[in-house]
Design an enzyme around this catalytic site. Sequence first.
Site, PDB file in Angstrom:
ATOM      1  N   ASP A  13       0.821  -1.230   0.000  1.00 56.16           N
ATOM      2  CA  ASP A  13       0.000   0.000   0.000  1.00 56.16           C
ATOM      3  C   ASP A  13       0.843   1.263   0.000  1.00 56.16           C
ATOM      4  O   ASP A  13       0.425   2.303   0.525  1.00 56.16           O
ATOM      5  CB  ASP A  13      -0.952   0.043   1.217  1.00 56.16           C
ATOM      6  N   HIS A  41      -4.276  -1.881  -5.967  1.00 61.46           N
ATOM      7  CA  HIS A  41      -3.526  -0.681  -6.319  1.00 61.46           C
ATOM      8  C   HIS A  41      -4.547   0.383  -6.699  1.00 61.46           C
ATOM      9  O   HIS A  41      -5.328   0.173  -7.619  1.00 61.46           O
ATOM     10  CB  HIS A  41      -2.635  -0.921  -7.535  1.00 61.46           C
TER      11      HIS A  41
HETATM   12  P1  GDP Z   1      -0.290   0.163  -3.846  1.00 63.87           P
HETATM   13  O1  GDP Z   1      -0.971  -1.125  -3.593  1.00 63.87           O
HETATM   14  O2  GDP Z   1       1.139   0.172  -3.429  1.00 63.87           O
HETATM   15  O3  GDP Z   1      -0.473   0.647  -5.246  1.00 63.87           O
HETATM   16  O4  GDP Z   1      -0.986   1.254  -2.905  1.00 63.87           O
HETATM   17  P2  GDP Z   1      -2.544   1.496  -2.612  1.00 63.87           P
HETATM   18  O5  GDP Z   1      -3.239   1.839  -3.850  1.00 63.87           O
HETATM   19  O6  GDP Z   1      -3.100   0.391  -1.794  1.00 63.87           O
HETATM   20  O7  GDP Z   1      -2.466   2.742  -1.636  1.00 63.87           O
HETATM   21  C1  GDP Z   1      -1.946   3.950  -1.991  1.00 63.87           C
HETATM   22  C2  GDP Z   1      -3.058   5.003  -1.859  1.00 63.87           C
HETATM   23  O8  GDP Z   1      -2.457   6.262  -1.709  1.00 63.87           O
HETATM   24  C3  GDP Z   1      -3.936   5.132  -3.082  1.00 63.87           C
HETATM   25  O9  GDP Z   1      -5.245   5.451  -2.679  1.00 63.87           O
HETATM   26  C4  GDP Z   1      -3.314   6.262  -3.871  1.00 63.87           C
HETATM   27  O10 GDP Z   1      -4.243   6.945  -4.688  1.00 63.87           O
HETATM   28  C5  GDP Z   1      -2.848   7.134  -2.762  1.00 63.87           C
HETATM   29  N1  GDP Z   1      -1.645   7.915  -3.028  1.00 63.87           N
HETATM   30  C6  GDP Z   1      -0.513   7.516  -3.652  1.00 63.87           C
HETATM   31  N2  GDP Z   1       0.418   8.489  -3.599  1.00 63.87           N
HETATM   32  C7  GDP Z   1      -0.143   9.508  -2.902  1.00 63.87           C
HETATM   33  C8  GDP Z   1       0.336  10.772  -2.460  1.00 63.87           C
HETATM   34  O11 GDP Z   1       1.471  11.164  -2.690  1.00 63.87           O
HETATM   35  N3  GDP Z   1      -0.527  11.540  -1.725  1.00 63.87           N
HETATM   36  C9  GDP Z   1      -1.792  11.141  -1.432  1.00 63.87           C
HETATM   37  N4  GDP Z   1      -2.551  11.942  -0.715  1.00 63.87           N
HETATM   38  N5  GDP Z   1      -2.254   9.944  -1.816  1.00 63.87           N
HETATM   39  C10 GDP Z   1      -1.449   9.142  -2.533  1.00 63.87           C
END
Ligand code: GDP
Length: 424
Positions: A13, A41
């Site tokens: 995440d 994701h």
């Molecule tokens: P992944 O599984 O590693 O792709 O991560 P997830 O999707 O589970 O969680 C990352 C969350 O953080 C998602 O809802 C993204 O839209 C959000 N996100 C990613 N980068 C940023 C950021 O720099 N700032 C904010 N506020 N949200 C972010």
Amino acid sequence: MKTCAIVGINWGDEGKGRMVDLIANDYDIVVRYQGGGNAGHTVSNDMGEFALHLLPSGIFRKEVVNILGNGVALDPDNLWTEIEDVRSKGVKITPDNLKISDRASLLMPWHRDLDALEEQRLADRKYGSTKQGIAPFYSDKYQKKTVMAGELFHPEKLREHLKGLLEWKNLILTGVYGAPACSEEQIEEWIKTSCENIKPFICDTGAILKKAQDEGKRILFEAQLGSLRDLDYGIYPYTTSSNTTAAFAPIGSGLPSLKLEGVIGVVKAYSTCVGEGPFVSEMFGDEASRLREEGAEYGARTGRPRRVGALDLVATKYGVEVQAATALAVTKMDILSYMDRIPVCTHYRLNGEIIDRFPFPMDLDDAEPVIEYVDGWKCDISGVRRWEDLPLAARSYIELIEKAAECPVRYVSVGAERDSIIIR
Ligand code: GDP
């Protein structure tokens, strides 16, 4: 970089999907090489907001070919639901831009049943499975008792193969768990419906990747979860059942001879962890609730509130090491903007000793965090696009990560949207 993997440095995440979506345009092919639909994701771009589970995050880029490699847990039902959902929002998904390895094994209906039955048996000793059948799937794969996607093109041989598997699986379902048996008709029906949907996408993706490599095409590898969930190097047994490390990308994608040129490790500016298991820098009470709300830390697949904690430099350093990361992307920096002073776990205290080496999983229960506080920046940084424009305290925070992890931070993400990024 012609070949690059985007991997999670921590518990997952971290925002890998967001990073793949950002840089996929520089690549011809994006490959998912491990895991299944058990995590998500989240990607936010000009087409909308999407929670991807199995589809590679390059699916939104028109020129990119997306591949599900042999290392993934191929759940035809979940994948089809996801394809239909993403298509309904205007994204084109065809056998031209999505290809599934004929060597990927199928996650069968009984894998999900067995996952739920085992969690039920474990009751309060459970490991926090998402009940998507991932652990039973991978254990069957190692026992050579799964069906490969390519078998769908050999119906007669498949029927015989399934007969043998079913006989064995029913011994476990009925004998061990006292659950109803699975019938041949049920499975035949499932093959005819669920598997038929995904059949047009199945092909020899190893050949496609080899040709692409020979032609000098650019290939991006997308991991699921993070270093600490890796089956071999993570917080076993609170890991996932596959290898989340970049070293597995060549094996799980279908290009075993590949040597990756780059590995971008994604680190969240603070820590989060879903489900059970040791979490040394965990925060509790109001402090934790505030961070969880600010960061909207709820699971993309399960909606479960994520446990939150201070940035853990011990775990991050270890994560960078096992991933052999060549660069880092720090995400969610904007979320910390409300803090006057930001807690950072710099070391662990274990049996009276101060350590900076991530310990053996069982020792984590006794490890305590050594917390230091650094200055917050206390202003909105979500509109910043240049390193020089970041407040000094935010730059210092990034430099602290770089120094501890011994790896350069190339990307600083300050928002979920595609362009909310600072590239150094
Ligand atoms: P992944 O599984 O590693 O792709 O991560 P997830 O999707 O589970 O969680 C990352 C969350 O953080 C998602 O809802 C993204 O839209 C959000 N996100 C990613 N980068 C940023 C950021 O720099 N700032 C904010 N506020 N949200 C972010």
